[in-house]
Enzyme design. Structure first.
Site, PDB file in Angstrom:
ATOM      1  N   ALA A 119      92.074  94.517  73.455  1.00  0.00           N
ATOM      2  CA  ALA A 119      91.250  94.986  74.814  1.00  0.00           C
ATOM      3  C   ALA A 119      91.951  94.899  76.033  1.00  0.00           C
ATOM      4  CB  ALA A 119      90.012  94.130  74.878  1.00  0.00           C
ATOM      5  N   CYS A 120      93.275  94.167  75.857  1.00  0.00           N
ATOM      6  CA  CYS A 120      94.298  93.893  76.731  1.00  0.00           C
ATOM      7  C   CYS A 120      94.855  95.225  77.165  1.00  0.00           C
ATOM      8  CB  CYS A 120      95.151  93.010  76.369  1.00  0.00           C
ATOM      9  SG  CYS A 120      94.783  91.272  76.317  1.00  0.00           S
TER      10      CYS A 120
END
Lengths: 172, 432
Positions: free
Chosen positions: A41-42
Site C-alpha cells: 500500500a506504500c
C-alpha cells in the site's frame, strides 16, 4: 596494521546502490541507484531533474502528515514531496525541469479493518500534491493487488518496476 | 517495573542510531559498504539467547562488560567468513583462521571502535556514566564462548531484554550481529527513571508471554495432528520495534501469506507467512497433492482454512487468559513479496502508533524443511489495557487447566470446510 582515516561519524560511504526503507527518502546528485523493496500500500515517489540529474526517492506510508504520528518526512506523501523538492533544489536541481513518477499503492489484502483503498489514497494524495506544486507526473505504476519493487537509476533517470508475479520488468 | 512505550521507543531509537554509527565506522575502516539491516529490542526467554548463540556456527568478535548506570554485556560478533574478510581488509596477511595475532588485533580494534560508538550513544541519551571494560576477543560455536553462567544468571529468566542489530553489506554475504544484554536489575532501574506510572507491568508481559508460549506449543501440536508432520515451536519472542522497520524483518522473497484482523478487548493483526514450498507441503499433507503442483483456488482455500484454525487456537487462548472476547476476521490471502504483505498492516496501525509489540513465533517441522512464521501485532493501547486487566493467578489457572485446548479442538481442520469455502457456501464469521 593498516591505518585509516575515520572521518566524521555522520559521514556516509559513497555507494552505487542505496536502499530506501519504509518512511525513508533520499536525495542524490551522485548518480546512485535508489531502491525501494516490496511496496504494497506504500507509494514510492521518484523525482528527477532531467537537466542536472539530481534524483530523489521516497518510500511513503501515509498520505498526509496530519494523519499519523512521527516527524519523519519520508513517512508522509505530502511532506516527502515538499522535502525532496526543497533538497533537490539545494543540490542544484532546477525546479521547472523536475518530473515525477509514482509506484505502489496496491491493495494487497481485503481486510475491512484496513479500510478500502488505503493504497489508492496514498497515490491520489501524491497526484494532488504534485499538481499543487506544478510537478508533472510522467509515468506511474499504481493500484492493483500486487506488491512492487522500484530501482531508480538517478544517473540515467531509468526507473524499473518488478513484481513477484512476473519476470517482466516494467520501465517507467 | 513498568515498561513505558515512550521510554522503550527512546531506547529503541538509541540502539538503532548506535548500530548506524557502528556501520558507518565499519565503512570507514574497510572497503565494505554496510548498513544496518534491522535493529530489534526484544524480550525473550534466556534459553532462546543461549540457543541463538549455540547454533553450531563459529562466530568471532569481542565481548565487553559494562558497569555503572547501565550494566551488562555487549557482544559484537562476525560469522567466521565475514571475520576473515574483515581481517583481510584491515591487515595484509590473513590465513584461513582469524587467529593470528595481527588478524585478532584488527578484529578487536574494529569491534572496539564500533562498540564505543554504541555505548557512547547510550551514555549521551541517558546522561549517565557507563564504565566499559577492555574488550575481550571471543571465538567459538557455543553460547559458553560468549556469555558465562553468571551473566545468564543476571538476565530475567522468563523475558530477558536484548538489543540486537544486524549489519549487512552491499553485494557481499556478510554476517554481523550486535547484542546488548543488560542485567535485569540495571534495566529495571533505568526504566524507573524514564517512566512515570503509566506503562506495561513487566511481570504481566512475562506472564502473557508464558501463556503465548503455551498457545504456540498447542498450535504446533494441532498442526502436527492435522498434517501428520511433527512440528515444534522454534522461536518465541516479543519484539518491540518501530513499525517502519517491520518489513525489514520479513524475507525479501515471494511468500504465501494469510492475514486476519482481530478486535474486542484486544485488537490488531495476525499474519501467517509460509514460503511457497512449505505452503505446498502443507496442502499436500492435508488435502493431497494439487493437480497442477501450484497453489490454485482450492489450495489457497486450504491454506486459509488451516490458518483460520491456527488463529482461532491462538486468539482463544489469549481471550481465555485475559477473560475477554477477541473476534477475528475471515482470512485474507496473498502470495507476494514479504515486505509487500506486511506493509498494508503497518499502514493500518501507523495512524495511531509509531512502535509495536510484535509477537513473533516460528513453528517448524522437526525432520523436514517446512516452517510457518506467525506475527501477531496487537494495537498498542489495547495491549496496555488488556495486560492491565491480567491477573497473574489466571495465568497459572489457565496453564494448569489448559483452558484453550478445548476451544482449539472445537476448530479442528475439516477438509469439507475447504470444499465449502471454495464453493462459496461457507460463512463462519462476519468480516470485522
Amino acid at each position: 596494521m593498516k591505518t585509516f582515516d575515520f572521518g566524521t561519524d555522520e559521514e556516509e560511504a559513497t555507494r552505487e546502490e542505496r536502499l530506501v526503507g519504509v518512511s525513508g527518502y533520499h536525495v542524490t546528485s551522485e548518480g546512485e541507484t535508489l531502491i525501494a523493496y516490496g511496496l504494497g500500500a506504500c507509494v514510492a515517489i521518484a523525482l528527477w531533474d532531467t537537466d542536472s540529474k539530481v534524483g530523489a526517492l521516497a518510500h511513503t506510508l501515509l498520505p498526509r502528515q496530519e494523519s499519523g504520528l512521527g516527524a519523519s518526512s519520508g513517512k508522509y506523501v505530502d511532506a516527502a514531496i515538499q522535502t525532496m523538492l526543497r533538497e533537490m533544489v539545494e543540490e542544484g536541481a532546477g525546479y521547472s525541469s523536475i518530473e515525477a513518477r509514482l509506484v505502489g499503492g496496491a491493495d494487497i489484502f481485503e481486510l475491512k479493518a484496513l479500510g478500502k483503498g488505503v493504497g489508492k489514497k496514498n497515490a491520489s494524495v501524491a497526484r494532488e500534491e504534485l499538481a499543487r506544486l506544478d510537478v508533472p507526473i510522467v509515468a506511474e505504476s499504481t493500484g492493483g493487488e500486487h506488491g512492487r519493487t522500484v530501482e531508480f537509476d538517478t544517473a540515467t533517470g531509468r526507473l524499473e518496476v518488478t513484481t513477484a508475479h512476473s519476470d517482466d520488468v516494467e520501465v517507467l | 517495573m513498568k515498561l513505558n512505550v515512550n521510554a522503550l521507543g527512546t531506547f529503541y531509537e538509541m540502539a538503532r542510531e548506535g548500530a548506524g554509527l557502528a556501520a558507518t565506522r565499519l565503512n570507514s575502516m574497510s572497503e565494505f559498504e554496510s548498513r544496518v539491516k534491522v535493529t530489534r529490542l526484544h524480550f525473550t526467554h534466556r534459553s532462546e539467547i543461549r540457543n541463538e548463540l549455540d547454533d553450531g556456527s563459529e562466530k568471532v568478535g569481542i565481548r565487553v562488560s559494562m558497569d555503572g548506570e547501565l550494566s551488562g554485556t555487549s557482544l559484537l560478533l562476525f560469522d567466521h567468513e565475514s571475520a576473515l574478510s574483515v581481517a583481510g581488509a584491515l591487515v595484509d596477511d590473513v590465513d584461513d583462521e582469524p587467529t593470528n595475532e595481527l588478524a585478532t588485533s584488527a578484529i578487536v580494534e574494529l569491534c572496539h571502535i564500533m562498540n564505543s560508538g554504541f555505548v557512547d550513544g547510550w551514555a549521551d541519551v541517558l546522561q549517565a556514566e557507563i564504565d566499559v571494560d577492555a574488550p575481550e576477543y571471543v571465538i567459538g560455536d557455543t553460547a559458553g564462548a560468549f556469555i558465562d553462567e553468571d551473566e545468564f544468571g543476571n538476565m530475567h529468566e522468563e523475558l530477558a531484554l536484548v538489543f540486537q542489530s544486524q549489519i549487512e553489506t552491499t553485494g557481499t554475504e556478510f554476517g554481523f550481529e550486535h547484542y546488548l544484554i543488560p542485567e535485569h536489575e540495571s534495566i529495571a532501574r533505568l526504566f524507573e527513571t524514564q517512566t512515570d506510572d503509566e506503562g506495561i507491568e513487566y511481570e504481566k508481559l512475562a506472564g502473557f508471554d508464558q501463556m503465548a508460549q503455551h498457545g504456540a506449543t498447542r498450535v504446533a501440536e494441532n498442526l502436527s495432528r492435522m498434517t501428520g508432520i511433527e512440528m515444534d515451536v522454534d522461536i518465541r519472542r516479543i519484539n518491540f520495534i518501530s513499525l517502519d522497520a517491520i518489513p525489514e524483518t520479513v524475507p525479501n522473497e515471494p511468500l504465501v501469506s494469510v492475514a486476519f484482523s482481530f478486535s474486542g478487548t484486544l485488537g490488531g493483526y495476525l499474519l501467517f507467512l509460509f514460503d511457497p514450498e512449505s505452503a505446498n507441503e502443507l496442502v499436500a499433507a492435508t488435502v493431497g497433492d494439487s493437480p497442477g503442483g501450484g497453489l490454485g483456488a482450492f489450495e489457497q482455500d486450504a491454506i486459509k482454512e488451516l490458518s483460520n484454525v491456527m488463529t482461532s487456537g491462538l486468539l482463544d487462548g489469549w481471550a481465555n487468559m485475559l477473560d475477554a472476547t477477541i473476534d477475528h476476521s475471515t482470512p485474507a490471502y496473498s502470495h507476494d513479496m514479504g515486505a509487500a504483505v506486511v506493509d498494508p498492516l503497518i499502514v493500518g496501525l501507523s495512524e495511531v502508533q509509531e512502535f509495536a509489540f510484535v509477537f513473533d513465533t516460528r513453528i517448524h517441522a522437526v525432520d523436514r524443511e517446512f516452517d510457518v512464521d506467525i506475527y501477531a501485532i496487537p494495537d498498542e493501547t489495547d495491549l496496555e489495557a488488556a495486560l492491565d486487566r491480567l491477573d497473574a493467578r489466571r495465568i497459572d489457572e489457565s496453564l494448569s487447566h489448559d483452558v484453550e485446548e478445548t476451544e482449539f479442538e472445537a476448530r479442528e481442520f475439516d477438509a469439507d470446510l475447504v470444499e465449502e469455502i471454495a464453493a462459496g457456501t461457507f460463512e463462519e464469521v462476519e468480516e470485522l
